[in-house]
Design a protein around this motif. Structure first.
Motif, short mmCIF file in Angstrom:
data_model
loop_
_atom_site.label_atom_id
_atom_site.label_comp_id
_atom_site.label_asym_id
_atom_site.label_seq_id
_atom_site.Cartn_x
_atom_site.Cartn_y
_atom_site.Cartn_z
N PRO A 35 43.59 34.22 22.55
CA PRO A 35 43.75 34.76 23.91
C PRO A 35 42.69 35.80 24.22
O PRO A 35 42.36 36.63 23.39
N ASP A 36 42.13 35.73 25.42
CA ASP A 36 41.10 36.72 25.81
C ASP A 36 41.27 37.16 27.26
O ASP A 36 40.31 37.53 27.93
N GLY A 37 42.52 37.11 27.76
CA GLY A 37 42.77 37.55 29.13
C GLY A 37 42.77 39.06 29.26
O GLY A 37 43.41 39.76 28.47
N GLY A 38 42.03 39.59 30.22
CA GLY A 38 41.92 41.03 30.40
C GLY A 38 43.06 41.63 31.21
O GLY A 38 43.83 40.92 31.87
N ASN A 39 43.16 42.94 31.17
CA ASN A 39 44.21 43.66 31.91
C ASN A 39 43.82 43.86 33.36
O ASN A 39 42.63 43.95 33.70
N GLY A 40 44.81 43.99 34.22
CA GLY A 40 44.57 44.31 35.62
C GLY A 40 44.26 45.79 35.81
O GLY A 40 44.64 46.63 34.99
N GLY A 41 43.55 46.10 36.86
CA GLY A 41 43.18 47.49 37.14
C GLY A 41 44.33 48.27 37.78
O GLY A 41 45.21 47.70 38.43
N ARG A 42 44.31 49.58 37.62
CA ARG A 42 45.33 50.47 38.20
C ARG A 42 45.10 50.61 39.70
O ARG A 42 43.96 50.67 40.18
N GLY A 43 46.18 50.66 40.46
CA GLY A 43 46.07 50.89 41.90
C GLY A 43 45.71 52.33 42.21
O GLY A 43 46.02 53.25 41.44
N GLY A 44 45.03 52.56 43.31
CA GLY A 44 44.61 53.91 43.68
C GLY A 44 45.77 54.76 44.15
O GLY A 44 46.73 54.27 44.75
N ASP A 45 45.69 56.08 43.88
CA ASP A 45 46.70 57.03 44.34
C ASP A 45 46.36 57.51 45.76
O ASP A 45 45.21 57.45 46.20
N GLY A 76 39.05 36.37 32.20
CA GLY A 76 38.84 35.92 30.85
C GLY A 76 37.71 36.68 30.17
O GLY A 76 37.03 37.51 30.78
N ASP A 77 37.55 36.38 28.88
CA ASP A 77 36.52 37.05 28.08
C ASP A 77 36.80 38.55 27.98
O ASP A 77 35.87 39.35 27.93
N ASN A 78 38.09 38.91 27.99
CA ASN A 78 38.54 40.30 27.83
C ASN A 78 37.94 41.24 28.88
O ASN A 78 37.64 42.39 28.59
N ARG A 79 37.81 40.75 30.09
CA ARG A 79 37.29 41.58 31.18
C ARG A 79 38.45 42.18 31.98
O ARG A 79 39.21 41.45 32.61
N SER A 80 38.57 43.48 31.94
CA SER A 80 39.63 44.18 32.67
C SER A 80 39.24 44.33 34.14
O SER A 80 38.05 44.45 34.48
N GLY A 81 40.24 44.32 35.01
CA GLY A 81 39.98 44.49 36.43
C GLY A 81 39.61 45.92 36.78
O GLY A 81 39.99 46.87 36.09
N LYS A 82 38.90 46.08 37.84
CA LYS A 82 38.47 47.40 38.29
C LYS A 82 39.64 48.18 38.88
O LYS A 82 40.47 47.63 39.59
N ASP A 83 39.71 49.47 38.56
CA ASP A 83 40.76 50.32 39.11
C ASP A 83 40.56 50.51 40.62
O ASP A 83 39.42 50.55 41.11
N GLY A 84 41.67 50.63 41.33
CA GLY A 84 41.59 50.92 42.75
C GLY A 84 41.10 52.35 42.98
O GLY A 84 41.28 53.22 42.14
N GLN A 85 40.47 52.58 44.11
CA GLN A 85 39.92 53.91 44.42
C GLN A 85 41.01 54.80 45.03
O GLN A 85 41.75 54.38 45.93
N ASP A 86 41.10 56.01 44.50
CA ASP A 86 42.08 56.96 45.05
C ASP A 86 41.72 57.31 46.50
O ASP A 86 40.54 57.44 46.85
N LEU A 87 42.74 57.46 47.33
CA LEU A 87 42.55 57.87 48.71
C LEU A 87 42.85 59.36 48.81
O LEU A 87 44.00 59.78 48.64
N VAL A 88 41.82 60.17 49.06
CA VAL A 88 41.97 61.62 49.12
C VAL A 88 42.05 62.04 50.60
O VAL A 88 41.13 61.78 51.38
#
Length: 482
Positions: A35-45, A76-88
């Motif tokens: 298995p080489d599925g990457g993690n999803g990115g965190r949502g922005g605050d 795939g290929d252990n690529r994690s998703g990009k985190d969401g950008q925080d809204l300030v």
């Protein structure tokens, strides 16, 4: 057109977490490399931050719905998703954050003070992160958690050292314009000032801020006129200045009765205003009969214990003495305040018997229903793809290890009873089977694949082939017809 807003309702939506990816590594001569599925990115605050350059909540009055960006899904290929950008979101100094029920969530005072109005959702784990010695080839991934959505009320309470209070047209705007560089709108009719004005005053080595609080009238503390909208801006001030009109044209008014009315409103409003140091300013002594009335009422006011100053904002009389007297009171108030301490982190450990979830019985149409509430089980349900049997089995395994099965039994749940995980408006409902624990263990072993086992050494493979050939020869000898 509205240019100043000091109370708004903000609809904050944090970003959703990205979904995890279920993928298997493939390359030449290695069709199933694991298995080489990457993690999803965190949502922005969604983050509120005090900005000294912001003085109004007008932007959120026009655009009350604010949303942070979502996290990107894994690949795939252990690529994690990009985190969401925080809204300030910048807010004025002195902004109070409340929930819809009026409970205070945060009091934002001081440049850079922050509050997270909406927490971004977690990214889902990919099947690479879910792999273990027991589950070597998971055929599923976890979904991203939706971001937090919250409706909050923002109220601005002006941060100033001195508050000028008094009837409409008492001369507060004129006074602040000559004490400082503020440029308020000035006219001679009631309620000229509809928003608080701030000015900075320098008296010797002391620099302090003065707020011109719009005119108060009898009944202001009960919401009459714009009283409640204005009185909140007095709460943070250290010194109160009663600006009394000695040249009013209304026959039923005089400085002493005006003072009594405003004092009654301040006492009724509360918030500790009755204990603030006070100064009385008799304004408009340049007007005919103004000086005479000031001389008449001054002894009575001093008898009550007030320090009285006679001034004329138009003729610039008595301003220097007033500004230095205010600087003295502001200095005393600042010295009496406790020194700011370093930020403290308050740790509230969970009780030793806190399981992290609750099970309660509810009756729905005469049928028993057991509702499971808790941060972990509810989050796990949101992360589960119910179209995937392995994902459902993984959820069952997690709930079993958490102790949900055992608590359901203790609560009296029986075979076929309904179980709901989550709040009533957004729950996952299923019929409970007491054998869930055994089923969870079985489903938890899904994903095992002998093809992913470590390759055998060449010598071992040769011995295995020879053993298989000998076994085949013996079987042929036993069954040959002659």
């Amino acid at each position: 057109m509205t240019t100043f807003v000091d109370r708004v309702e903000l609809h904050a939506a944090a970003g959703n977490g990205g979904h995890g990816c279920a993928s298997v590594h493939r390359e030449k001569f290695k069709p199933l490399g694991g298995p080489d599925g990457g993690n999803g990115g965190r949502g922005g605050d969604v983050i509120l931050v005090v900005d000294q350059d912001v003085t109004t909540l007008l932007d959120y009055h026009h655009s009350p719905h604010r949303k942070a960006t979502n996290g990107q899904p894994g690949a795939g290929d252990n690529r994690s998703g990009k985190d969401g950008q925080d809204l300030v979101l910048p807010v004025p100094d002195g902004t109070v954050v409340l929930d819809k029920q009026g409970n205070v969530l945060a009091d934002l005072v001081g440049q850079g003070t922050t509050f997270v109005a909406g927490q971004g959702g977690r990214g889902g784990l990919g099947n690479a992160a879910l792999a273990s010695a027991r589950r070597k080839a998971p055929g599923f991934a976890l979904l991203g958690v939706p971001g937090e959505e919250r409706d909050v009320v923002l109220e601005l309470k002006t941060v100033a050292d001195v508050a000028l209070v008094g009837y409409p047209s008492a001369g507060k705007s004129s006074l602040i314009s000559v004490l400082s560089a503020a440029k308020p709108k000035i006219a001679d009719y009631p309620f000229t000032t509809l928003v608080p004005n701030l000015g900075v005053v320098t008296a010797g080595s002391t620099v302090y801020t003065v707020a011109d609080v719009p005119g108060l009238i009898p009944g202001a503390s009960q919401g009459r006129g714009l009283g409640l909208e204005f009185l909140r801006h007095v709460e943070r001030c250290s010194v109160l200045v009663h600006v009394l009109d000695t040249a009013t044209l209304e026959s039923d008014r005089d400085p002493v009765s005006d003072l009594d009315v405003i004092e009654a409103e301040l006492r009724e409003y509360g918030a500790g205003l009755e204990n603030r140091p006070r100064i009385v300013v008799l304004n408009k002594i340049d007007v005919p009969d103004g000086q005479d009335l000031a001389d008449l009422v001054r002894p009575d006011l001093e008898e009550r214990g007030y320090r009285v100053f006679e001034v004329s904002a138009v003729a610039h009389k008595g301003l220097k003495e007033l500004s230095f007297a205010l600087a003295e009171l502001v200095g005393e108030a600042r010295a009496a305040k406790p020194k700011e301490e370093a930020t403290r982190i308050v740790i509230r450990p969970k009780a030793v018997d806190d399981s992290g979830f609750t099970v309660t019985r509810e009756d729905a149409d005469g049928e028993p229903l057991y509702r499971v509430r808790g941060e972990k089980p509810e989050r796990w349900v949101r992360q589960t793809d119910f179209n995937n049997d392995e994902a459902v089995g993984y959820l069952a395994d997690r709930l079993s290890r958490l102790g949900v099965e055992e608590e359901l039994m203790k609560a009296g749940a029986r075979n076929g009873d309904g179980v709901a995980i989550g709040p009533e408006e957004n729950a996952v409902v299923f019929d409970w089977e007491p054998t869930m624990m055994a089923g969870a263990e079985m489903l938890g072993r899904r994903g095992e694949d002998h093809r992913l086992e470590a390759p055998r050494p060449a010598a071992q493979r040769r011995r295995d082939r020879e053993a298989e050939r000998d076994e085949a020869q013996r079987a042929y000898d036993d069954f040959k017809p002659f």
